[in-house]
Design an enzyme around this catalytic site. Structure first.
Site, PDB file in Angstrom:
ATOM      1  N   LYS A   1       1.922   2.122  -5.024  1.00  0.00           N
ATOM      2  CA  LYS A   1       2.409   1.585  -6.409  1.00  0.00           C
ATOM      3  C   LYS A   1       1.352   1.880  -7.630  1.00  0.00           C
ATOM      4  O   LYS A   1       1.637   2.297  -8.633  1.00  0.00           O
ATOM      5  CB  LYS A   1       2.300   0.127  -6.206  1.00  0.00           C
ATOM      6  CG  LYS A   1       3.393  -0.250  -5.059  1.00  0.00           C
ATOM      7  CD  LYS A   1       3.638  -1.763  -4.786  1.00  0.00           C
ATOM      8  CE  LYS A   1       2.170  -2.323  -4.352  1.00  0.00           C
ATOM      9  NZ  LYS A   1       2.048  -2.228  -2.720  1.00  0.00           N
TER      10      LYS A   1
ATOM     11  N   GLY B   1      -4.614  -4.292  -3.726  1.00  0.00           N
ATOM     12  CA  GLY B   1      -5.550  -3.172  -4.120  1.00  0.00           C
ATOM     13  C   GLY B   1      -4.719  -2.063  -4.419  1.00  0.00           C
ATOM     14  O   GLY B   1      -4.135  -1.380  -3.661  1.00  0.00           O
ATOM     15  N   HIS B   2      -4.676  -1.755  -5.804  1.00  0.00           N
ATOM     16  CA  HIS B   2      -4.082  -0.665  -6.085  1.00  0.00           C
ATOM     17  C   HIS B   2      -4.968   0.621  -6.700  1.00  0.00           C
ATOM     18  O   HIS B   2      -5.473   0.469  -7.503  1.00  0.00           O
ATOM     19  CB  HIS B   2      -3.149  -0.987  -7.582  1.00  0.00           C
ATOM     20  CG  HIS B   2      -2.125  -2.008  -7.135  1.00  0.00           C
ATOM     21  ND1 HIS B   2      -1.148  -2.726  -7.950  1.00  0.00           N
ATOM     22  CD2 HIS B   2      -1.679  -2.505  -5.769  1.00  0.00           C
ATOM     23  CE1 HIS B   2      -0.257  -3.447  -7.230  1.00  0.00           C
ATOM     24  NE2 HIS B   2      -0.722  -3.418  -5.856  1.00  0.00           N
TER      25      HIS B   2
ATOM     26  N   ASP C   1       0.933  -1.116  -0.059  1.00  0.00           N
ATOM     27  CA  ASP C   1       0.073  -0.052  -0.057  1.00  0.00           C
ATOM     28  C   ASP C   1       0.909   1.406   0.001  1.00  0.00           C
ATOM     29  O   ASP C   1       0.378   2.383   0.394  1.00  0.00           O
ATOM     30  CB  ASP C   1      -0.977   0.016   1.207  1.00  0.00           C
ATOM     31  CG  ASP C   1      -1.927  -1.174   1.180  1.00  0.00           C
ATOM     32  OD1 ASP C   1      -2.180  -1.664   0.225  1.00  0.00           O
ATOM     33  OD2 ASP C   1      -2.190  -1.610   2.337  1.00  0.00           O
TER      34      ASP C   1
ATOM     35  N   GLN D   1       2.142  -6.001  -3.213  1.00  0.00           N
ATOM     36  CA  GLN D   1       2.337  -6.042  -1.710  1.00  0.00           C
ATOM     37  C   GLN D   1       3.598  -5.286  -1.521  1.00  0.00           C
ATOM     38  O   GLN D   1       3.902  -4.541  -2.311  1.00  0.00           O
ATOM     39  CB  GLN D   1       2.690  -7.445  -1.525  1.00  0.00           C
ATOM     40  CG  GLN D   1       1.408  -8.362  -1.334  1.00  0.00           C
ATOM     41  CD  GLN D   1       0.645  -8.903  -2.774  1.00  0.00           C
ATOM     42  OE1 GLN D   1       1.386  -9.466  -3.184  1.00  0.00           O
ATOM     43  NE2 GLN D   1      -0.432  -8.692  -3.002  1.00  0.00           N
TER      44      GLN D   1
HETATM   45  P1  GDP Z   1      -0.783   0.446  -3.391  1.00  0.00           P
HETATM   46  O1  GDP Z   1      -1.479  -0.849  -3.118  1.00  0.00           O
HETATM   47  O2  GDP Z   1       0.587   0.433  -3.241  1.00  0.00           O
HETATM   48  O3  GDP Z   1      -1.086   0.682  -4.940  1.00  0.00           O
HETATM   49  O4  GDP Z   1      -1.323   1.437  -2.544  1.00  0.00           O
HETATM   50  P2  GDP Z   1      -2.960   1.495  -2.360  1.00  0.00           P
HETATM   51  O5  GDP Z   1      -3.790   2.047  -3.426  1.00  0.00           O
HETATM   52  O6  GDP Z   1      -3.530   0.336  -1.501  1.00  0.00           O
HETATM   53  O7  GDP Z   1      -3.004   2.701  -1.071  1.00  0.00           O
HETATM   54  C1  GDP Z   1      -2.219   4.039  -1.220  1.00  0.00           C
HETATM   55  C2  GDP Z   1      -3.559   4.856  -0.797  1.00  0.00           C
HETATM   56  O8  GDP Z   1      -3.033   6.186  -0.762  1.00  0.00           O
HETATM   57  C3  GDP Z   1      -4.449   5.061  -2.141  1.00  0.00           C
HETATM   58  O9  GDP Z   1      -5.773   5.387  -1.099  1.00  0.00           O
HETATM   59  C4  GDP Z   1      -4.053   6.207  -2.832  1.00  0.00           C
HETATM   60  O10 GDP Z   1      -4.954   6.996  -3.334  1.00  0.00           O
HETATM   61  C5  GDP Z   1      -3.486   7.051  -1.766  1.00  0.00           C
HETATM   62  N1  GDP Z   1      -2.288   7.796  -1.908  1.00  0.00           N
HETATM   63  C6  GDP Z   1      -1.005   7.462  -2.997  1.00  0.00           C
HETATM   64  N2  GDP Z   1      -0.346   8.356  -3.000  1.00  0.00           N
HETATM   65  C7  GDP Z   1      -0.735   9.429  -2.210  1.00  0.00           C
HETATM   66  C8  GDP Z   1       0.107  10.688  -1.732  1.00  0.00           C
HETATM   67  O11 GDP Z   1       1.043  11.133  -1.984  1.00  0.00           O
HETATM   68  N3  GDP Z   1      -0.745  11.344  -0.787  1.00  0.00           N
HETATM   69  C9  GDP Z   1      -2.137  10.951  -0.083  1.00  0.00           C
HETATM   70  N4  GDP Z   1      -2.709  11.674   0.926  1.00  0.00           N
HETATM   71  N5  GDP Z   1      -2.442   9.802  -0.606  1.00  0.00           N
HETATM   72  C10 GDP Z   1      -1.715   8.916  -1.540  1.00  0.00           C
HETATM   73  P1  IMO Z   2      -0.832  -4.178  -2.162  1.00  0.00           P
HETATM   74  O1  IMO Z   2      -0.388  -4.945  -3.548  1.00  0.00           O
HETATM   75  C1  IMO Z   2      -0.872  -4.737   1.977  1.00  0.00           C
HETATM   76  C2  IMO Z   2      -1.048  -8.535   3.535  1.00  0.00           C
HETATM   77  C3  IMO Z   2      -2.165  -9.107   4.391  1.00  0.00           C
HETATM   78  C4  IMO Z   2      -1.788 -10.212   5.444  1.00  0.00           C
HETATM   79  C5  IMO Z   2      -0.613 -10.813   4.329  1.00  0.00           C
HETATM   80  C6  IMO Z   2      -1.094 -12.212   4.006  1.00  0.00           C
HETATM   81  O2  IMO Z   2      -2.224  -3.499  -2.198  1.00  0.00           O
HETATM   82  O3  IMO Z   2       0.007  -3.401  -1.576  1.00  0.00           O
HETATM   83  P2  IMO Z   2      -2.575 -12.804   1.788  1.00  0.00           P
HETATM   84  O4  IMO Z   2      -4.043 -12.474   1.539  1.00  0.00           O
HETATM   85  O5  IMO Z   2      -1.389 -12.490   0.861  1.00  0.00           O
HETATM   86  O6  IMO Z   2      -2.461 -14.339   2.209  1.00  0.00           O
HETATM   87  O7  IMO Z   2      -1.982 -12.165   3.045  1.00  0.00           O
HETATM   88  O8  IMO Z   2      -0.343  -9.849   3.418  1.00  0.00           O
HETATM   89  N1  IMO Z   2      -1.198  -8.233   2.459  1.00  0.00           N
HETATM   90  C7  IMO Z   2      -1.167  -6.790   1.883  1.00  0.00           C
HETATM   91  N2  IMO Z   2      -1.067  -5.596   2.788  1.00  0.00           N
HETATM   92  N3  IMO Z   2      -0.972  -4.669   0.732  1.00  0.00           N
HETATM   93  C8  IMO Z   2      -1.264  -5.519   0.072  1.00  0.00           C
HETATM   94  O9  IMO Z   2      -1.345  -5.637  -1.358  1.00  0.00           O
HETATM   95  C9  IMO Z   2      -1.397  -6.948   0.406  1.00  0.00           C
HETATM   96  N4  IMO Z   2      -1.428  -8.221   0.151  1.00  0.00           N
HETATM   97  C10 IMO Z   2      -1.540  -8.989   0.920  1.00  0.00           C
HETATM   98  O10 IMO Z   2      -2.861  -7.972   5.011  1.00  0.00           O
HETATM   99  O11 IMO Z   2      -1.071  -9.370   6.387  1.00  0.00           O
HETATM  100 MG    MG Z   3      -2.848  -1.774  -1.882  1.00  0.00          MG
END
Ligand code: GDP
Ligand code: IMO
Ligand code: MG
Length: 427
Positions: A16, A40-41, A13, A223
């Site tokens: 990415k 979840g991207h 998270d 991840q």
């Molecule tokens: P990913 O899994 O690495 O793609 O990241 P996620 O989408 O799960 O989580 C990142 C969260 O932070 C999302 O809700 C993005 O919209 C948000 N986000 C990304 N970059 C920034 C930033 O620079 N500032 C803020 N406030 N939110 C951001």
């Molecule tokens: P993105 O790509 C954050 C965590 C889960 C759990 C562990 C194992 O959005 O960054 P799994 O379902 O793979 O068996 O879970 O890994 N986890 C993540 N945490 N971002 C993710 O993906 C994750 N994918 C799995 O919360 O602790």
């Molecule tokens: Mg994510």
């Protein structure tokens, strides 16, 4: 031409999805190399927010190809839902998305096995997203898995029934785990029909040919490095290699064809699910980070655990991945603080260390912090590096000096436009 990689350096998270979308114009192909719908991207642009789970984050750029590599595991039900959500946004999915025949398929019984295993572990649970990731990769390495190539073969039903039978035998060993497979199976079989209408390729051949044709490819990780099956905080990890080496095995790219490795990290730290988290804050500051950063899982909605940035952990991730360029996100979230803490060391068995030891359990290590001044400026409207507040520039330069890698991009908000490219003094 070489393949560049973008991957997370923390516990996932890191942002990415947002950054892949921003840099997609520099590439012809975006290729996911591991993970599955546990990811979840999130992407935001033109007032819309999109969350992708299986589909690479370059999909909103019409002229670019997006590849789901052999290292990815696909749940047909989640995949169909994801595709349907894209349709109003003029994505030509069958043209733009190519799926490896060697990618593995998540069965409904994989999800049930995930849930049964977590239930049995009780308080020791991994905190899995319950998407069936662990059981699917177990079948892959156990040489029992069902691949996309099987889904489009004449022997699909036979193979599916065989694997399902094995899973039902396994499920019968769990006490107190009740389930109803029938509705899950109906939904899954309908989605298998949908999946069959997609475009399938031998992605290793395709990607290597396109490199020979001088096309630029970006490998997108899911991840984060601290969730890697080998190098993460085992057993509280996911079941794939999230690190740079995973791009080689997950796409069929030789190590000598890897170019840059973009390592992405938050200006602080989060984790969702169980497992050690040395800099975690259990106080109001942690709550403020969660609130200001909207730290709730993009896949499960669970609140993310929050803490200060952890340099020993980041140094480890930089080393394992061979990071060439750093990207820092969510700097704007720290604007609420007068002071910011940075974990520089751990106290471990009477010593101060700045590397990640075998165990980072709270009984073993205690984080050591320095305090830096905050900036208290709203960053969200800033678009050029020259306008960043001095205290933030100081924070960035300190991190660069510690990590010995330049920070090339600073993200100041979730929107595509809230991204600042930066010239680093480190060259
Ligand atoms: P990913 O899994 O690495 O793609 O990241 P996620 O989408 O799960 O989580 C990142 C969260 O932070 C999302 O809700 C993005 O919209 C948000 N986000 C990304 N970059 C920034 C930033 O620079 N500032 C803020 N406030 N939110 C951001
Ligand atoms: P993105 O790509 C954050 C965590 C889960 C759990 C562990 C194992 O959005 O960054 P799994 O379902 O793979 O068996 O879970 O890994 N986890 C993540 N945490 N971002 C993710 O993906 C994750 N994918 C799995 O919360 O602790
Ligand atoms: Mg994510």
């Amino acid at each position: 031409m070489k393949v560049d990689i973008l991957l997370g350096l923390q516990w996932g998270d890191e942002g990415k999805g947002k950054i892949v979308d921003v840099i997609t114009p520099d590439y012809s192909i975006i290729a996911r190399f591991q993970g599955g719908p546990n990811a979840g991207h999130t992407l935001e642009f033109e007032g819309h927010k999109h969350v992708l789970h299986t589909i690479p984050s370059g999909i909103f750029h019409p002229s670019k190809k997006n590849v789901v590599g052999n290292g990815v595991v696909i749940d047909p039900v989640i995949f169909q839902r994801e595709v349907e959500e894209l349709l109003p946004h003029h994505v030509n999915i069958r043209e733009q998305l190519l799926i490896s025949r060697k990618a593995h398929v998540i069965l409904p019984t994989h999800r049930l096995l995930d849930a049964a295993s977590e239930k049995e572990k009780g308080t020791g649970k991994i905190g899995s997203t319950l998407k069936g990731i662990g059981p699917t990769y177990m079948d892959k390495t156990g040489r029992n898995g069902l691949r996309i190539g099987d889904v489009i073969s004449d022997r699909f039903s036979e193979k599916y029934e065989h694997l399902k039978k094995k899973h039902l035998r396994l499920l019968s060993h769990y006490n107190d785990f009740n389930f109803e497979l029938e509705p899950l199976e109906q939904e899954w079989l309908a989605s298998i029909e949908f999946l069959r209408t997609m475009s399938f390729i031998d992605s290793e051949h395709y990607l290597n040919r396109e490199l020979d044709n001088k096309q630029r490819i970006l490998a997108e990780g899911a991840q984060g490095s601290l969730l890697d099956i080998d190098f993460g905080s085992y057993p509280f990890v996911t079941s794939s290699n999230t690190v740079a080496a995973g791009a080689c095995t997950g796409l069929g790219i030789a190590p000598n064809r890897i170019g840059k490795v973009f390592g992405i990290f938050k200006a602080y730290c989060t984790r969702v699910g169980s497992g050690p988290f040395p800099t975690e804050l259990h106080d109001d500051t942690g709550e403020t980070l969660r609130k200001e950063g909207a730290e709730f899982g993009a896949t499960t909605g669970r609140p993310r655990r929050c803490g200060w940035i952890d340099l020993p952990a980041l140094k480890y991730a930089v080393m394992i991945n061979g990071v060439t360029d750093l990207i820092m996100t969510k700097a704007d979230v720290l604007s609420v603080f007068n002071e910011i803490k940075v974990c520089t060391h751990y106290r471990y068995r009477g010593e101060e260390i700045d590397h990640l030891p075998y165990s980072i359990d709270p009984e073993e290590i205690e984080p050591v912090f320095i305090t830096m001044p905050g900036w208290r400026d709203d960053l969200t409207g800033i678009r050029s590096a020259g306008n960043l507040p001095a205290a933030l520039e100081q924070y960035i330069e300190y991190l660069e000096a510690q990590l010995k890698v330049p920070i090339r991009v600073v993200s100041v908000g979730p929107d595509r436009s809230q991204t600042i490219r930066r010239e680093s003094a480190m060259a």
